[in-house]
Design a protein around this motif. Structure first.
Motif, PDB file in Angstrom:
ATOM      1  N   TRP A 179      -9.625  -0.384   7.700  1.00 57.51           N
ATOM      2  CA  TRP A 179      -9.303   0.299   6.452  1.00 57.51           C
ATOM      3  C   TRP A 179      -9.528  -0.637   5.267  1.00 57.51           C
ATOM      4  O   TRP A 179      -9.665  -1.853   5.428  1.00 57.51           O
ATOM      5  N   TYR A 180      -9.586  -0.041   4.114  1.00 55.35           N
ATOM      6  CA  TYR A 180      -9.694  -0.776   2.854  1.00 55.35           C
ATOM      7  C   TYR A 180      -8.873  -0.017   1.821  1.00 55.35           C
ATOM      8  O   TYR A 180      -8.518   1.142   2.005  1.00 55.35           O
ATOM      9  N   ASP A 181      -8.580  -0.694   0.718  1.00 49.37           N
ATOM     10  CA  ASP A 181      -7.821  -0.017  -0.332  1.00 49.37           C
ATOM     11  C   ASP A 181      -8.010  -0.758  -1.649  1.00 49.37           C
ATOM     12  O   ASP A 181      -8.284  -1.971  -1.667  1.00 49.37           O
ATOM     13  N   VAL A 182      -7.888  -0.015  -2.742  1.00 48.23           N
ATOM     14  CA  VAL A 182      -7.915  -0.559  -4.093  1.00 48.23           C
ATOM     15  C   VAL A 182      -6.656  -0.051  -4.776  1.00 48.23           C
ATOM     16  O   VAL A 182      -6.477   1.163  -4.949  1.00 48.23           O
ATOM     17  N   ILE A 183      -5.747  -0.982  -5.164  1.00 49.24           N
ATOM     18  CA  ILE A 183      -4.425  -0.602  -5.669  1.00 49.24           C
ATOM     19  C   ILE A 183      -4.240  -1.170  -7.066  1.00 49.24           C
ATOM     20  O   ILE A 183      -4.175  -2.399  -7.241  1.00 49.24           O
ATOM     21  N   PRO A 184      -4.161  -0.312  -8.085  1.00 47.90           N
ATOM     22  CA  PRO A 184      -3.875  -0.815  -9.443  1.00 47.90           C
ATOM     23  C   PRO A 184      -2.472  -1.419  -9.497  1.00 47.90           C
ATOM     24  O   PRO A 184      -1.515  -0.859  -8.949  1.00 47.90           O
ATOM     25  N   LEU A 185      -2.355  -2.552 -10.163  1.00 46.02           N
ATOM     26  CA  LEU A 185      -1.080  -3.227 -10.327  1.00 46.02           C
ATOM     27  C   LEU A 185      -0.748  -3.318 -11.809  1.00 46.02           C
ATOM     28  O   LEU A 185      -1.566  -2.996 -12.678  1.00 46.02           O
ATOM     29  N   SER A 186       0.432  -3.778 -12.078  1.00 45.01           N
ATOM     30  CA  SER A 186       0.849  -3.927 -13.474  1.00 45.01           C
ATOM     31  C   SER A 186       0.059  -5.035 -14.148  1.00 45.01           C
ATOM     32  O   SER A 186      -0.524  -5.906 -13.496  1.00 45.01           O
ATOM     33  N   GLY A 187       0.041  -5.012 -15.482  1.00 43.50           N
ATOM     34  CA  GLY A 187      -0.629  -6.046 -16.239  1.00 43.50           C
ATOM     35  C   GLY A 187      -2.130  -6.032 -16.088  1.00 43.50           C
ATOM     36  O   GLY A 187      -2.774  -7.088 -16.138  1.00 43.50           O
ATOM     37  N   ALA A 188      -2.728  -4.852 -15.862  1.00 39.38           N
ATOM     38  CA  ALA A 188      -4.183  -4.670 -15.747  1.00 39.38           C
ATOM     39  C   ALA A 188      -4.747  -5.302 -14.486  1.00 39.38           C
ATOM     40  O   ALA A 188      -5.967  -5.364 -14.312  1.00 39.38           O
ATOM     41  N   ARG A 189      -3.891  -5.784 -13.588  1.00 38.19           N
ATOM     42  CA  ARG A 189      -4.380  -6.414 -12.363  1.00 38.19           C
ATOM     43  C   ARG A 189      -4.710  -5.345 -11.313  1.00 38.19           C
ATOM     44  O   ARG A 189      -4.374  -4.167 -11.456  1.00 38.19           O
TER      45      ARG A 189
ATOM     46  N   THR B 113      -9.024  10.763   6.323  1.00 35.03           N
ATOM     47  CA  THR B 113      -7.960  11.303   5.481  1.00 35.03           C
ATOM     48  C   THR B 113      -7.045  10.192   4.971  1.00 35.03           C
ATOM     49  O   THR B 113      -6.583  10.230   3.830  1.00 35.03           O
ATOM     50  N   LEU B 114      -6.806   9.198   5.824  1.00 38.21           N
ATOM     51  CA  LEU B 114      -5.907   8.114   5.451  1.00 38.21           C
ATOM     52  C   LEU B 114      -6.567   7.084   4.546  1.00 38.21           C
ATOM     53  O   LEU B 114      -5.884   6.336   3.858  1.00 38.21           O
ATOM     54  N   LEU B 115      -7.911   7.027   4.562  1.00 40.98           N
ATOM     55  CA  LEU B 115      -8.613   6.108   3.673  1.00 40.98           C
ATOM     56  C   LEU B 115      -8.672   6.691   2.262  1.00 40.98           C
ATOM     57  O   LEU B 115      -8.540   7.901   2.076  1.00 40.98           O
ATOM     58  N   PRO B 116      -8.887   5.851   1.250  1.00 41.02           N
ATOM     59  CA  PRO B 116      -8.969   6.360  -0.130  1.00 41.02           C
ATOM     60  C   PRO B 116     -10.121   7.348  -0.281  1.00 41.02           C
ATOM     61  O   PRO B 116     -11.249   7.068   0.128  1.00 41.02           O
ATOM     62  N   ARG B 117      -9.851   8.506  -0.838  1.00 42.22           N
ATOM     63  CA  ARG B 117     -10.899   9.502  -1.039  1.00 42.22           C
ATOM     64  C   ARG B 117     -11.714   9.194  -2.292  1.00 42.22           C
ATOM     65  O   ARG B 117     -12.892   9.528  -2.373  1.00 42.22           O
ATOM     66  N   HIS B 118     -11.093   8.589  -3.272  1.00 45.21           N
ATOM     67  CA  HIS B 118     -11.807   8.178  -4.474  1.00 45.21           C
ATOM     68  C   HIS B 118     -11.038   7.000  -5.064  1.00 45.21           C
ATOM     69  O   HIS B 118      -9.839   6.828  -4.834  1.00 45.21           O
ATOM     70  N   THR B 119     -11.734   6.193  -5.812  1.00 46.22           N
ATOM     71  CA  THR B 119     -11.134   5.001  -6.390  1.00 46.22           C
ATOM     72  C   THR B 119     -10.293   5.369  -7.606  1.00 46.22           C
ATOM     73  O   THR B 119     -10.743   6.109  -8.482  1.00 46.22           O
ATOM     74  N   VAL B 120      -9.073   4.853  -7.614  1.00 42.21           N
ATOM     75  CA  VAL B 120      -8.188   5.094  -8.759  1.00 42.21           C
ATOM     76  C   VAL B 120      -8.748   4.371  -9.987  1.00 42.21           C
ATOM     77  O   VAL B 120      -9.230   3.237  -9.899  1.00 42.21           O
ATOM     78  N   ARG B 121      -8.700   5.048 -11.098  1.00 40.96           N
ATOM     79  CA  ARG B 121      -9.237   4.471 -12.330  1.00 40.96           C
ATOM     80  C   ARG B 121      -8.456   3.232 -12.715  1.00 40.96           C
ATOM     81  O   ARG B 121      -7.240   3.250 -12.838  1.00 40.96           O
ATOM     82  N   GLN B 122      -9.163   2.133 -12.912  1.00 43.34           N
ATOM     83  CA  GLN B 122      -8.573   0.887 -13.383  1.00 43.34           C
ATOM     84  C   GLN B 122      -9.695   0.074 -14.026  1.00 43.34           C
ATOM     85  O   GLN B 122     -10.876   0.343 -13.816  1.00 43.34           O
ATOM     86  N   SER B 123      -9.307  -0.898 -14.838  1.00 44.90           N
ATOM     87  CA  SER B 123     -10.291  -1.623 -15.640  1.00 44.90           C
ATOM     88  C   SER B 123     -10.563  -3.027 -15.148  1.00 44.90           C
ATOM     89  O   SER B 123     -11.364  -3.744 -15.744  1.00 44.90           O
ATOM     90  N   ALA B 124      -9.931  -3.453 -14.044  1.00 46.80           N
ATOM     91  CA  ALA B 124     -10.074  -4.835 -13.599  1.00 46.80           C
ATOM     92  C   ALA B 124     -11.384  -5.064 -12.861  1.00 46.80           C
ATOM     93  O   ALA B 124     -12.043  -6.091 -13.036  1.00 46.80           O
ATOM     94  N   VAL B 125     -11.778  -4.122 -12.009  1.00 43.85           N
ATOM     95  CA  VAL B 125     -12.992  -4.291 -11.209  1.00 43.85           C
ATOM     96  C   VAL B 125     -13.710  -2.952 -11.090  1.00 43.85           C
ATOM     97  O   VAL B 125     -13.116  -1.880 -11.228  1.00 43.85           O
ATOM     98  N   GLU B 126     -14.995  -3.055 -10.834  1.00 40.58           N
ATOM     99  CA  GLU B 126     -15.793  -1.896 -10.440  1.00 40.58           C
ATOM    100  C   GLU B 126     -16.000  -1.996  -8.937  1.00 40.58           C
ATOM    101  O   GLU B 126     -16.331  -3.075  -8.430  1.00 40.58           O
TER     102      GLU B 126
END
Length: 738
Positions: free
Chosen positions: A386-396, A355-368
């Motif tokens: 754990w792991y995480d994918v966090i969209p940042l400002s400036g397309a990062r 439950t605490l891990l990401p259920r799906h990857t947030v849409r972003q254009s920097a990486v697949e």
């Protein structure tokens, strides 16, 4: 005179010799009321008649041949009867009482025959005295031998029971698996204790969620084993649910918590054992004669019922067998309860972890990206990977992987707290080393808040930021292993993933929670299409495996990595992990993308308020080139406020950058580290409304700091039907200056 008495006794013995069988029967009739256990079992009853006959014959032999009574031996049947008494658990005092009563009765019978051979009462008296002496000597000697045989058999039984108890303690509960523990119980007890063993557990005891009703009487057959192939004694199969009749012995045993020893007399089979007439015939054919019903109790809970049955073993269960069964079942119940508690806690921790891990990857254009999480298969339980994918400002984008030290719910909860903290720090756009420094403080505070019983809180973490505009990857490590980078190889104009596998030199700082030591950010450039593989140490580290060999295997898999990232994950797990890994594994694979330069417009601005109008025109030109003219008004207002703030309160150099991806981002950077903040402007205040206006016009805005200063950014959603594939028609790809 002594010779005359011996001769008379010899004559008396020869007179009684033809009546040996009759005398034995009469003796047994006299003992009927005193020793009822002699007739409770057909085998003992038949052996008792033979044993009594041999005793009568032995006494007559003494009278006829006049040997020394102390040298006489107990008949073989007497020794066997003593052994059977021992097997049945009948006290030896009962056996000795039978000897005394039988001896007295035999003396009375012999004395009653003496007057038929002589009228000399003096001779009869002397013969009686001599008969008593010989008889007592014989009884003493033979009873000693029988007691020795009884004790020898008891010692043998005790040794077998101790051996069985020892085997049970070693072989039951070797795993924290409820079903396997029940199977181990049946395996141990069918070796030389019972011919059939079944284990039924309540559904509530098998419920991993812990929400089952303890009042439900439905049970499930989790294990059964028989000395016969196919277990013909049972109509149930493993996994079948059932319930016993309300007035049956099993229900009473479960209700009272008391074990039951049930002997089956004749051919009548209890209804709770024979589910049908045909099944009853099978049980009668097999010769089922005794059953033990032992409830499974552990820590105040009734978990189920264990049944032991004998049919091939001729000796029925006794009280000693019941005590032994209770001891073994008691140990098994604790193991089963431990297993179900572990299963429940593991299920809870795993649910919390997932439950605490990401259920799906947030849409972003920097990486697949593609990811995997595998819980540990050992007794240690779920960990805190754990792991995480966090969209940042400036397309990062930020890529995170971490590992909390410890197992179970505490580790999973700690992981959730740290992941939340990382997201909060990422939201304010901290550099990787600064973020880990703040995260280290969080872990130290958690250590102070927790008790000593919960153990010391510690964790490792790797935090990386990838910028698709510059293709730079910035990362820092807190005690975590470095990522693996796979640079794509180029053949002509086609680029494929397979290429050079590298381990970048990443300064590894101390694990989180130690404090006092700095973290360091390292940067390197990644080609478009590169693979960045982040993972926890469970993927390559194991006590039975060489780490260097595991790294070699990992590199071999990545050298020929397929196009699909999901398949890359599957291949890595298949090549590196056993079926039940000893430690948790978190794996995150990212393929980098580079933002098309046509989607970035950068304008250098002088530190002059007059440059604001030029910044607005440049922004409007960029939007026109991208076909986003309808966003010009809003964007010009945002650019005007951000540039004005940078020129008025910041330091040179000042730069405006527009980034077009899934959103439109306006960024204004300057060399000052002072960040603006929202405030409530009064009616007569001349300023204070600029950032409020930016916040109202954009979806998100914020500030991020870098080594040279700060960046104020604001994101706007693109109009419906538009995308990020616009191509400029007039805008140059180089950075402009005003």
């Amino acid at each position: 005179m002594g010779t005359d008495v011996d001769a008379f006794l010899g004559q008396l013995a020869r007179h009684l010799r033809p009546q040996v069988r009759k005398l034995a029967s009469l003796l047994l009739q006299r003992l009927n009321g005193e020793l009822p256990e002699l007739w409770e079992d057909a085998d003992i009853a038949a052996l008792t008649l033979e044993e009594t006959t041999q005793h009568v014959a032995a006494v007559l032999d003494l009278l006829e041949t006049h040997p020394d009574a102390s040298a006489s031996q107990a008949p073989p049947a007497a020794l066997e009867l003593g052994r059977r008494y021992a097997r049945r658990g009948i006290p030896v005092s009962r056996l000795l009482r039978g000897y005394r009563l039988g001896h007295l009765s035999l003396l009375e019978m012999v004395q009653a025959e003496a007057p038929r051979l002589t009228g000399d009462w003096h001779m009869i008296h002397l013969a009686a005295m001599r008969l008593v002496t010989i008889g007592f000597d014989y009884v003493d000697r033979s009873s000693e031998e029988v007691v020795a045989a009884y004790q020898e058999e008891r010692d043998h039984l005790l040794q077998r029971r101790l051996a069985l108890t020892n085997r049970a303690s070693k072989r039951i509960g070797t795993t924290l698996d409820v079903t396997r523990t029940a199977e181990e119980l049946t395996e141990v007890c069918t070796e030389d204790f019972a011919d059939l063993v079944t284990v039924d557990l309540f559904d509530s005891a098998l419920d991993e969620t812990g929400t089952g009703s303890p009042e439900a009487l439905t049970q499930r057959r989790v294990a059964q084993r028989s000395v016969l192939d196919g277990c013909p004694e049972s109509v149930l199969r493993i996994g079948e649910s059932h319930s016993y009749p309300d007035d049956s012995e099993p229900v009473r045993a479960l209700a009272t918590g008391r074990s039951v020893l049930h002997h089956i007399a004749g051919t009548e089979m209890p209804t709770w054992m024979a589910s049908s007439e045909s099944h009853g015939r099978v049980l009668r054919t097999l010769g089922l004669h005794s059953v033990l019903l032992v409830p499974l109790h552990a820590r105040g809970d009734t978990l189920g019922l264990v049944q032991f049955a004998r049919h091939r073993t001729s000796v029925p269960f006794g009280d000693d067998d019941l005590l032994l069964a209770q001891e073994i079942v008691s140990r098994a119940a604790v193991s089963i309860d431990n297993a179900r508690r572990y299963t429940h806690e593991r299920s809870t921790a795993l649910t919390l972890q997932r439950t605490l891990l990401p259920r799906h990857t947030v849409r972003q254009s920097a990486v697949e990206t593609a990811s995997r999480y595998l819980p540990a298969g050992s007794r240690a339980g779920v960990g805190g990977d754990w792991y995480d994918v966090i969209p940042l400002s400036g397309a990062r984008v930020a890529l995170v992987v971490g590992d909390v030290v410890g197992r179970g719910l505490h580790a999973a909860a700690t992981m959730g707290r740290l992941r939340t903290a990382v997201r909060a720090f990422a939201d304010i756009d901290l550099m990787p080393d600064e973020l880990l420094t703040h995260l280290d403080d969080v872990v130290i505070r958690m250590q102070r808040e927790e008790s000593r019983d919960e153990g010391e809180t510690s964790a490792t973490c790797l935090y990386a930021i990838y910028d698709p505009v510059s293709r730079l990857c910035s990362l820092a490590s807190a005690g975590h292993i470095a990522p693996t980078v796979v640079s794509p190889s180029t053949t002509g104009e086609a680029t494929r993933t397979s290429g050079v596998v590298e381990l970048p030199e990443v300064p590894v700082g101390p694990p989180l929670g130690l404090g006092g030591l700095p973290f360091e950010t390292t940067e390197f450039e990644l080609r478009e299409g590169s693979l960045l593989v982040l993972h926890t140490d469970g993927l390559i580290a194991d006590r039975t495996r060489d780490v260097d060999l595991a790294l070699t295997t990992l590199h071999d898999v990545l050298t020929s990595a397929p196009e699909s990232l999901e398949e890359v994950c599957d291949r890595l797990l298949a090549a590196l992990l056993p079926s039940r890994p000893a430690d948790d594994v978190a794996l995150l694979v990212a393929r980098t993308r580079a933002l098309d330069p046509d989607h970035v417009a950068a304008i250098n601005l002088p530190s002059d308020p007059a440059a604001v109008s030029g910044a607005r025109r440049s922004a409007s030109d960029a939007l026109a080139a991208w076909g986003l003219e309808e966003m010009s008004f809003t964007t010009e207002l945002i650019v005007s406020e951000l540039v004005t703030n940078a020129i008025r309160y910041g330091k040179s150099p000042v730069q405006l950058r527009l980034v077009l991806q899934s959103t439109l981002t306006c960024e204004v950077s300057d060399a000052s580290s002072t960040a603006p903040h929202l405030r409530r402007a009064r009616i007569f205040d001349e300023g204070g409304r600029g950032l409020l206006l930016v916040a109202q016009l954009s979806e998100r805005w914020g500030t991020r700091h870098n080594r040279e200063g700060k960046v104020i950014w604001a994101e706007q959603a693109l109009p419906a039907g538009s995308g990020s594939d616009h191509r400029p028609s007039r805008l140059s790809r180089s950075t402009k200056s005003i």
